[in-house]
Write a protein that holds these residues in place. Structure first.
Motif, PDB file in Angstrom:
ATOM      1  N   VAL C 553     -54.767 -37.607  -0.920  1.00  0.00           N
ATOM      2  CA  VAL C 553     -55.377 -38.921  -0.713  1.00  0.00           C
ATOM      3  C   VAL C 553     -55.203 -39.712  -1.996  1.00  0.00           C
ATOM      4  CG1 VAL C 553     -57.086 -38.006   0.841  1.00  0.00           C
ATOM      5  CG2 VAL C 553     -57.612 -38.210  -1.588  1.00  0.00           C
ATOM      6  N   GLY C 554     -55.590 -40.954  -1.966  1.00  0.00           N
ATOM      7  CA  GLY C 554     -55.526 -41.714  -3.204  1.00  0.00           C
ATOM      8  C   GLY C 554     -55.307 -43.173  -2.934  1.00  0.00           C
ATOM      9  N   ASP C 555     -55.825 -43.965  -3.823  1.00  0.00           N
ATOM     10  CA  ASP C 555     -55.723 -45.407  -3.662  1.00  0.00           C
ATOM     11  C   ASP C 555     -54.487 -45.931  -4.352  1.00  0.00           C
ATOM     12  OD1 ASP C 555     -57.955 -45.497  -2.245  1.00  0.00           O
ATOM     13  OD2 ASP C 555     -59.222 -46.424  -3.779  1.00  0.00           O
ATOM     14  N   TRP C 556     -53.814 -46.796  -3.683  1.00  0.00           N
ATOM     15  CA  TRP C 556     -52.697 -47.513  -4.275  1.00  0.00           C
ATOM     16  C   TRP C 556     -52.946 -48.985  -4.047  1.00  0.00           C
ATOM     17  CZ3 TRP C 556     -49.278 -44.453  -6.803  1.00  0.00           C
ATOM     18  CH2 TRP C 556     -49.277 -43.094  -6.451  1.00  0.00           C
ATOM     19  N   ILE C 557     -52.552 -49.772  -4.980  1.00  0.00           N
ATOM     20  CA  ILE C 557     -52.734 -51.202  -4.808  1.00  0.00           C
ATOM     21  C   ILE C 557     -51.487 -51.761  -4.164  1.00  0.00           C
ATOM     22  CG2 ILE C 557     -53.098 -53.375  -5.989  1.00  0.00           C
ATOM     23  CD1 ILE C 557     -54.628 -51.706  -8.061  1.00  0.00           C
ATOM     24  N   PRO C 558     -51.632 -52.308  -2.956  1.00  0.00           N
ATOM     25  CA  PRO C 558     -50.438 -52.755  -2.250  1.00  0.00           C
ATOM     26  C   PRO C 558     -49.736 -53.869  -3.006  1.00  0.00           C
ATOM     27  CG  PRO C 558     -52.418 -53.499  -1.144  1.00  0.00           C
ATOM     28  CD  PRO C 558     -52.867 -52.605  -2.238  1.00  0.00           C
ATOM     29  N   GLU C 559     -48.442 -53.807  -2.986  1.00  0.00           N
ATOM     30  CA  GLU C 559     -47.648 -54.809  -3.685  1.00  0.00           C
ATOM     31  C   GLU C 559     -47.448 -55.988  -2.737  1.00  0.00           C
ATOM     32  OE1 GLU C 559     -46.412 -55.937  -7.071  1.00  0.00           O
ATOM     33  OE2 GLU C 559     -46.894 -53.810  -6.860  1.00  0.00           O
ATOM     34  N   ALA C 560     -47.677 -57.185  -3.241  1.00  0.00           N
ATOM     35  CA  ALA C 560     -47.558 -58.364  -2.388  1.00  0.00           C
ATOM     36  C   ALA C 560     -46.148 -58.446  -1.819  1.00  0.00           C
ATOM     37  CB  ALA C 560     -47.893 -59.609  -3.188  1.00  0.00           C
ATOM     38  N   ASP C 561     -45.180 -58.157  -2.673  1.00  0.00           N
ATOM     39  CA  ASP C 561     -43.794 -58.299  -2.258  1.00  0.00           C
ATOM     40  C   ASP C 561     -43.021 -57.087  -2.766  1.00  0.00           C
ATOM     41  OD1 ASP C 561     -41.352 -59.093  -1.492  1.00  0.00           O
ATOM     42  OD2 ASP C 561     -41.197 -60.797  -2.874  1.00  0.00           O
ATOM     43  N   PRO C 562     -43.152 -55.941  -2.057  1.00  0.00           N
ATOM     44  CA  PRO C 562     -42.588 -54.684  -2.587  1.00  0.00           C
ATOM     45  C   PRO C 562     -41.087 -54.735  -2.778  1.00  0.00           C
ATOM     46  CG  PRO C 562     -43.541 -54.389  -0.381  1.00  0.00           C
ATOM     47  CD  PRO C 562     -43.739 -55.815  -0.739  1.00  0.00           C
ATOM     48  N   GLU C 563     -40.414 -55.644  -2.081  1.00  0.00           N
ATOM     49  CA  GLU C 563     -38.964 -55.715  -2.224  1.00  0.00           C
ATOM     50  C   GLU C 563     -38.564 -56.319  -3.567  1.00  0.00           C
ATOM     51  OE1 GLU C 563     -36.628 -54.590   0.144  1.00  0.00           O
ATOM     52  OE2 GLU C 563     -38.488 -53.636   0.779  1.00  0.00           O
ATOM     53  N   HIS C 564     -39.463 -57.120  -4.131  1.00  0.00           N
ATOM     54  CA  HIS C 564     -39.100 -57.830  -5.355  1.00  0.00           C
ATOM     55  C   HIS C 564     -40.109 -57.583  -6.461  1.00  0.00           C
ATOM     56  CE1 HIS C 564     -37.146 -60.143  -2.080  1.00  0.00           C
ATOM     57  NE2 HIS C 564     -36.130 -60.066  -2.917  1.00  0.00           N
ATOM     58  N   ILE C 565     -40.100 -56.378  -6.991  1.00  0.00           N
ATOM     59  CA  ILE C 565     -40.938 -56.112  -8.155  1.00  0.00           C
ATOM     60  C   ILE C 565     -40.145 -56.559  -9.373  1.00  0.00           C
ATOM     61  CG2 ILE C 565     -42.067 -54.331  -9.510  1.00  0.00           C
ATOM     62  CD1 ILE C 565     -42.257 -52.746  -6.841  1.00  0.00           C
ATOM     63  N   HIS C 566     -40.698 -57.531 -10.105  1.00  0.00           N
ATOM     64  CA  HIS C 566     -39.937 -58.089 -11.216  1.00  0.00           C
ATOM     65  C   HIS C 566     -39.969 -57.161 -12.409  1.00  0.00           C
ATOM     66  CE1 HIS C 566     -38.838 -61.722  -9.365  1.00  0.00           C
ATOM     67  NE2 HIS C 566     -40.087 -62.117  -9.136  1.00  0.00           N
ATOM     68  N   MET C 567     -38.832 -56.626 -12.747  1.00  0.00           N
ATOM     69  CA  MET C 567     -38.741 -55.826 -13.962  1.00  0.00           C
ATOM     70  C   MET C 567     -37.994 -56.659 -15.004  1.00  0.00           C
ATOM     71  SD  MET C 567     -40.427 -53.277 -13.294  1.00  0.00           S
ATOM     72  CE  MET C 567     -40.135 -52.314 -14.763  1.00  0.00           C
ATOM     73  N   PRO C 568     -38.302 -56.416 -16.283  1.00  0.00           N
ATOM     74  CA  PRO C 568     -37.616 -57.187 -17.312  1.00  0.00           C
ATOM     75  C   PRO C 568     -36.102 -56.998 -17.233  1.00  0.00           C
ATOM     76  CG  PRO C 568     -38.984 -55.453 -18.268  1.00  0.00           C
ATOM     77  CD  PRO C 568     -39.291 -55.503 -16.820  1.00  0.00           C
ATOM     78  N   SER C 569     -35.372 -58.058 -17.480  1.00  0.00           N
ATOM     79  CA  SER C 569     -33.915 -57.980 -17.386  1.00  0.00           C
ATOM     80  C   SER C 569     -33.329 -57.370 -18.644  1.00  0.00           C
ATOM     81  CB  SER C 569     -33.343 -59.384 -17.212  1.00  0.00           C
ATOM     82  OG  SER C 569     -34.071 -60.084 -16.255  1.00  0.00           O
ATOM     83  N   PRO C 570     -32.159 -56.723 -18.522  1.00  0.00           N
ATOM     84  CA  PRO C 570     -31.506 -56.172 -19.712  1.00  0.00           C
ATOM     85  C   PRO C 570     -31.213 -57.274 -20.719  1.00  0.00           C
ATOM     86  CG  PRO C 570     -30.385 -55.469 -17.712  1.00  0.00           C
ATOM     87  CD  PRO C 570     -31.388 -56.482 -17.306  1.00  0.00           C
ATOM     88  N   SER C 571     -31.196 -56.895 -21.991  1.00  0.00           N
ATOM     89  CA  SER C 571     -30.950 -57.899 -23.017  1.00  0.00           C
ATOM     90  C   SER C 571     -30.226 -57.249 -24.182  1.00  0.00           C
ATOM     91  CB  SER C 571     -32.284 -58.472 -23.498  1.00  0.00           C
ATOM     92  OG  SER C 571     -32.081 -59.243 -24.663  1.00  0.00           O
ATOM     93  N   TYR C 572     -29.225 -57.956 -24.704  1.00  0.00           N
ATOM     94  CA  TYR C 572     -28.541 -57.390 -25.869  1.00  0.00           C
ATOM     95  C   TYR C 572     -29.124 -57.914 -27.171  1.00  0.00           C
ATOM     96  CZ  TYR C 572     -25.951 -61.797 -25.542  1.00  0.00           C
ATOM     97  OH  TYR C 572     -25.622 -63.123 -25.463  1.00  0.00           O
ATOM     98  N   TYR C 573     -30.067 -58.857 -27.088  1.00  0.00           N
ATOM     99  CA  TYR C 573     -30.608 -59.420 -28.321  1.00  0.00           C
ATOM    100  C   TYR C 573     -31.333 -58.401 -29.200  1.00  0.00           C
ATOM    101  CZ  TYR C 573     -29.272 -64.092 -26.910  1.00  0.00           C
ATOM    102  OH  TYR C 573     -28.554 -65.196 -26.574  1.00  0.00           O
ATOM    103  N   PRO C 574     -32.136 -57.475 -28.611  1.00  0.00           N
ATOM    104  CA  PRO C 574     -32.785 -56.490 -29.496  1.00  0.00           C
ATOM    105  C   PRO C 574     -31.769 -55.699 -30.322  1.00  0.00           C
ATOM    106  CG  PRO C 574     -33.809 -56.458 -27.352  1.00  0.00           C
ATOM    107  CD  PRO C 574     -32.622 -57.358 -27.231  1.00  0.00           C
ATOM    108  N   ALA C 575     -30.697 -55.233 -29.666  1.00  0.00           N
ATOM    109  CA  ALA C 575     -29.690 -54.459 -30.394  1.00  0.00           C
ATOM    110  C   ALA C 575     -28.991 -55.328 -31.428  1.00  0.00           C
ATOM    111  CB  ALA C 575     -28.671 -53.863 -29.412  1.00  0.00           C
ATOM    112  N   LEU C 576     -28.771 -56.607 -31.088  1.00  0.00           N
ATOM    113  CA  LEU C 576     -28.111 -57.521 -32.013  1.00  0.00           C
ATOM    114  C   LEU C 576     -28.994 -57.740 -33.248  1.00  0.00           C
ATOM    115  CD1 LEU C 576     -25.639 -59.464 -32.284  1.00  0.00           C
ATOM    116  CD2 LEU C 576     -27.142 -61.257 -31.451  1.00  0.00           C
ATOM    117  N   THR C 577     -30.291 -57.930 -33.017  1.00  0.00           N
ATOM    118  CA  THR C 577     -31.215 -58.127 -34.140  1.00  0.00           C
ATOM    119  C   THR C 577     -31.219 -56.900 -35.038  1.00  0.00           C
ATOM    120  OG1 THR C 577     -32.542 -59.331 -32.522  1.00  0.00           O
ATOM    121  CG2 THR C 577     -33.525 -58.959 -34.670  1.00  0.00           C
ATOM    122  N   ALA C 578     -31.227 -55.715 -34.414  1.00  0.00           N
ATOM    123  CA  ALA C 578     -31.198 -54.477 -35.201  1.00  0.00           C
ATOM    124  C   ALA C 578     -29.899 -54.374 -35.992  1.00  0.00           C
ATOM    125  CB  ALA C 578     -31.364 -53.275 -34.276  1.00  0.00           C
ATOM    126  N   LEU C 579     -28.799 -54.775 -35.353  1.00  0.00           N
ATOM    127  CA  LEU C 579     -27.509 -54.752 -36.052  1.00  0.00           C
ATOM    128  C   LEU C 579     -27.567 -55.639 -37.290  1.00  0.00           C
ATOM    129  CD1 LEU C 579     -24.435 -53.934 -35.937  1.00  0.00           C
ATOM    130  CD2 LEU C 579     -24.071 -56.133 -34.825  1.00  0.00           C
TER     131      LEU C 579
END
Lengths: 102, 202, 645
Positions: C553-579
């Motif tokens: 059993v267990g509670d889950w919080i339903p996702e309003a739009d499970p098809e579109h969970i926004h995850m952060p997009s890839p970025s090369y800037y962190p690696a560039l800053t480190a470089l």
């Protein structure tokens, strides 16, 4: 985010207006002027440095509480900052004490 | 099974998205706490070496309190303009925001110019970086503070640019409040340096 | 999702998750965690080879294998590597991978800052190790005592050390602030602080330790670097400076750092013992609060590294007492771990074996540590092999064994396949025997007076036998590590399919698939108790016996739009800053001409940082509502905010 430390009850204090900020800046300026004057008064002896330190603490607190709006913000921010300040002061007092350099 | 009303007695809507502003300010404040230790180390080093002048100029001979108080005052007032910028941002007044951001950056730059002038002046009077432990610790402590001011000026200019090009967003990236916190912190550090490094040594 | 259905296949990586570029631009905390773990494993092997060379040199009296110079470089790099490039990134890897999963979150607070931390760490490691081909590696010890570290300006060796550690410090500060923000603000609904897994608590403590201790060594490293390169006089005794300042600045960092190294292992063991004892952690709040107490007290014991420096009786007495006191919260934890296993239904799997060995070995190391708090005894032990024996019992017997336990425990979650238990048990026994064979004799060597950091010793001093034994032990450890590497690589393809919850575990990371999807949870869990996942699977019957539920059993919080969970997009800037940071690092090593390089690096850094702040976290097609060009929208949002307050 139902129950997190950052969800402590907001303190319902009135946020300062730009006018308040000008008043605060004026107070800060006055304290600075007093500090400069004080640094020339050698006759105060040991009292001079003590007063200077108190005034610095007052200025520090005013900027942190109003300009950095700690007074109106979540308590957790103040705690995080105060830990740093107290940590720095206590550690370096001990270090300087071991050098007998205070 | 997904009955939200059972959730810890809270009947209201439960958000799975934290308030990013709170998240970012938390990180900023712990970073500032960490910076306290950084400047603490620099100031402690200065206090340890404040009398190790090795025959070179001493603090009493060197420091020009009226000049330094003037630049201290300028930095203090830059905190005023910064908080006014933040206030303008809260009121969603982009014009005022840009004016005060620019004012803050200018005041910060004036402070830096004052520091550059002061350093050259001291160097002329015989206090080089390599003159004595006192000199080294004085220049490095105040110099690192100056570097922080310089980074702050860069961030203010970036904010100004972002505001002009309409790319200033709430909730992500750099924002006025975070840069403001950093800026005020640099100011309070100077409050301490002004008293401990300058006023108490003359 | 929570059902323990038979899984017959490991998830294929999500599209766009292949190729080098996807690793460079990734902001997924799980992939960054894996990057940390692999890098740390690589450095572990390199640092181990350095140790083997040291041991070969000391195998016989008057060893001929290494010159004094090579020996100095090797022991310096062995220490620096193991501390900064192995144990810290291993812990960082676990924290990265697990923290959001344990909290029921989708990612850490700042995914791009997280990527930046990794790449800065990577650049720092490259900087340190490139010194081997650029005139020799650092040779002044991992503690770089001034004025030894500020002398010999004709070598750039200690400059590499200073710049390398400064770079690594930036990575740690960034990730610490990130983790603290994540823990304080990103927990799943219902996950109160006192419901957090102990590993998360320990992460919180080490993050604070790093944030408040790294600045002191940062300042010290700048001073050393300036002394060496710009003629400042911070550590020039002839000019009236006091090199003891370095020892203070270093150990103000160095001692909290010791707890940074051990607390992650303590957190891991606190997760593993309850699972394989089928009991909740005994005295959860004691374990948590003693961890916090260790954190606080860790800042009050630094000068016990300096008992022989003549600080005077008051300081020595004070630090002796604080050092004895810090053993108390550590002891509390040990009793709680024993209490956890007491009366439990113990399953002796490989992770459990490592966790149990951790307790035993750590007790030995902890006890020999307490002997250092006795000032007169410490004066005898100082700089002898007794100290080497002590901290290897804590750092290898403690930290490394604990981290091995973690790898065996979470590898199924990360890869979807089990590590071979058979190979694992072989590795465990070989490593444990090899470890004791190597470091137990060092106690004897130290008490007999063998000094640390000397590249050879004469015969007839009574050091021959135990040195030979220690060297043999070192190679036995190497065999164990070899088996481990084989196991990790072999199981990647051929390991048994793990399924979501192979260990019948207690915490939320096991509630999602193995490996977890990019967004971690299809629905965010609603947490009702400590060890929430366990309570979703088990209940107590009327007589108080554990009863498996027919269906979780267990509670889950339903996702309003499970098809579109926004995850952060890839970025090369962190690696560039480190470089950019790396280029600055190399530039300042070779001034004055290098200043041009450093300036270019600074531009790259600013380009990266600026691009980073201009780039939206998630590239979404919707127009941005909060925009200066739409003041009326902003005003509406503002009134909303005011009302919600």
């Amino acid at each position: 985010m139902a129950e997190t430390v950052v969800h402590e009850p907001h303190q319902h204090r009135k946020h300062p207006t730009p006018r308040d900020y000008w008043v605060i800046a004026f107070i800060l300026g006055v304290i600075t002027a007093a500090e400069v004057a004080l640094s020339y008064m050698d006759f105060l002896g040991f009292g001079g440095p003590v007063l200077l330190i108190i005034m610095a603490i007052a200025k520090f607190a005013i900027v942190a509480l109003w300009f950095m709006h700690l007074r109106f913000d979540l308590a957790v921010y103040s705690r995080l900052f105060v830990v740093g300040i107290i940590g720095a002061i206590s550690m370096f007092l001990v270090v300087l004490a071991t050098f007998a350099a205070l | 099974m997904t009955d939200l009303v059972t959730a810890e007695g809270h009947g209201e809507h439960i958000s799975t998205h934290p308030d990013m502003n709170v998240v970012r300010k938390t990180a900023m404040w712990v970073f500032l706490g960490s910076e306290c230790i950084f400047f603490g180390s620099l100031i402690a080093t200065f206090l340890l070496y404040r009398t190790e002048t090795r025959g070179g100029p001493t603090a009493k001979e060197l420091f020009d309190i009226p000049f330094t108080s003037a630049s201290s005052f300028i930095l203090l007032m830059s905190s005023l303009t910064m908080v006014l910028a933040h206030n303008a941002r809260e009121r969603r007044d982009p014009r005022q925001l840009r004016i005060w951001l620019l004012a803050t950056a200018l005041l910060g730059s004036t402070f830096l110019a004052g520091q550059a002038f002061e350093f050259t002046e001291f160097a002329h009077e015989g206090l080089k970086l390599t003159t004595s432990p006192f000199a080294s610790s004085f220049y490095v402590a105040t110099g690192f503070h100056g570097a922080h001011v310089a980074v702050g000026v860069l961030m203010l200019l970036a904010l100004l640019f972002m505001s002009m090009s309409g790319r200033l967003r709430t909730g992500e990236g750099m924002n006025v409040e975070l840069v403001g916190l950093y800026w005020h912190f640099v100011d309070v550090v100077w409050i301490v340096i002004f008293t401990v490094v300058y006023l108490l040594q003359v | 999702m929570a059902t323990v259905a038979e899984v017959t296949e490991v998830h294929a990586p999500a599209p766009g998750h292949k190729g080098l570029w996807s690793w460079i631009t990734t902001v997924d905390h799980k992939r960054i965690g894996i990057l940390y773990l692999w890098s740390a494993l690589l450095f572990f092997i390199v640092g181990g080879i350095e140790a083997l060379l040291i041991r070969l040199q000391l195998f016989t009296p008057n060893g001929e294998i290494l010159s004094a110079d090579a020996y100095n470089q090797l022991f310096t790099m062995h220490g620096t590597t193991m501390v900064f490039l192995v144990v810290m990134p291993l812990a960082s890897g676990f924290v990265n991978y697990l923290l959001p999963l344990l909290l029921g979150a989708r990612d850490v607070a700042f995914p791009r800052l997280n990527a930046f931390s990794y790449w800065v760490f990577f650049v720092g490691g490259v900087l340190l190790y490139s010194s081997f081909i650029l005139g020799g590696s650092p040779d002044g010890g991992w503690f770089g005592y001034a004025p030894l570290s500020t002398q010999v300006p004709e070598y750039v060796r200690m400059d590499f050390w200073a710049v390398g550690l400064l770079t690594l410090g930036v990575a740690s500060i960034a990730s610490s602030a990130n983790f603290i923000a994540t823990i304080l603000t990103m927990r799943a609904p219902g996950m109160t602080l006192m419901r957090m897994p102990v590993f998360v608590w320990m992460t919180l403590v080490i993050s604070f330790l790093l944030l408040f201790s790294l600045p002191t060594i940062t300042v010290g490293l700048f001073q050393v670097f300036f002394d060496r390169n710009f003629g400042t006089l911070f550590y020039e005794t002839a000019a009236g400076a006091d090199p003891l300042l370095w020892q203070h600045l270093f150990w103000l960092f160095g001692h909290p750092e010791v707890y940074v190294l051990i607390l992650p292992a303590m957190g891991i063991v606190s997760e593993i013992l309850p699972v394989f004892s089928r009991k909740p952690l005994f005295g959860y709040s004691f374990v948590v609060f003693s961890g916090i107490a260790i954190g606080f007290m860790g800042f009050g014991v630094w000068s016990h590294h300096m008992f022989t420096s003549g600080m005077g009786p008051v300081a020595e007495a004070g630090f002796a007492i604080s050092t004895m006191m810090i053993a108390v919260p550590t002891g509390i934890k040990i009793f709680n771990w024993i209490g956890t296993t007491w009366g439990g239904r113990i399953r002796l799997t490989t992770p459990m074996l490592y966790a149990l060995a951790f307790i035993a070995m750590f007790v030995i190391g902890g006890l020999s540590g307490v002997t250092h708090s006795i000032v007169p005894a410490d004066t005898q032990q100082h700089d002898s092999y007794y100290v080497v024996a002590h901290f290897h019992y804590v750092l290898f017997g403690g930290a490394i064994l604990g981290l091995f336990a973690g790898i065996y425990y979470w590898y199924p979650k990360m890869s979807g396949r089990m590590l071979s238990e058979r190979l694992g048990k072989w590795q465990f026994w070989i490593t444990l025997i090899g470890f004791n064979l190597t470091f137990l004799p060092m106690h004897m060597l130290g008490l007999n007076g063998m000094p640390r950091r000397t590249y050879r010793y004469d015969e007839n001093l009574g050091f021959d036998l135990w040195n030979a034994v220690a060297t043999i032990g070192g190679f036995v450890i190497a065999l164990g590590v070899l088996l481990f590497v084989i196991n990790v690589i072999w199981s990647r393809r051929h390991g048994e399919i793990a399924g979501d919850d192979p260990w019948d575990a207690r915490t939320l990371e096991w509630a999602t698939s193995s490996p977890p999807p990019e967004h971690n949870f299809d629905q965010v869990p609603l947490v009702h108790s400590r060890d929430d996942f366990w309570h979703r699977k088990y209940t107590l019957d009327a007589e108080g016996f554990l009863q498996q539920r027919d269906e979780p059993v267990g509670d889950w919080i339903p996702e309003a739009d499970p098809e579109h969970i926004h995850m952060p997009s890839p970025s090369y800037y962190p690696a560039l800053t480190a470089l950019g940071m790396g280029i600055v690092g190399y530039g300042v090593l070779y001034q004055p001409a290098g200043f041009i390089v450093a300036a270019i690096g600074a531009l790259v850094l600013m380009w990266g940082a600026f691009g980073w702040s201009m780039e939206p976290v998630t590239r979404t097609p919707e127009p941005m509502a909060h925009d200066d060009r739409h003041p009326e929208l902003e005003a509406a949002a503002a009134t909303e905010e005011v009302e919600s307050e």
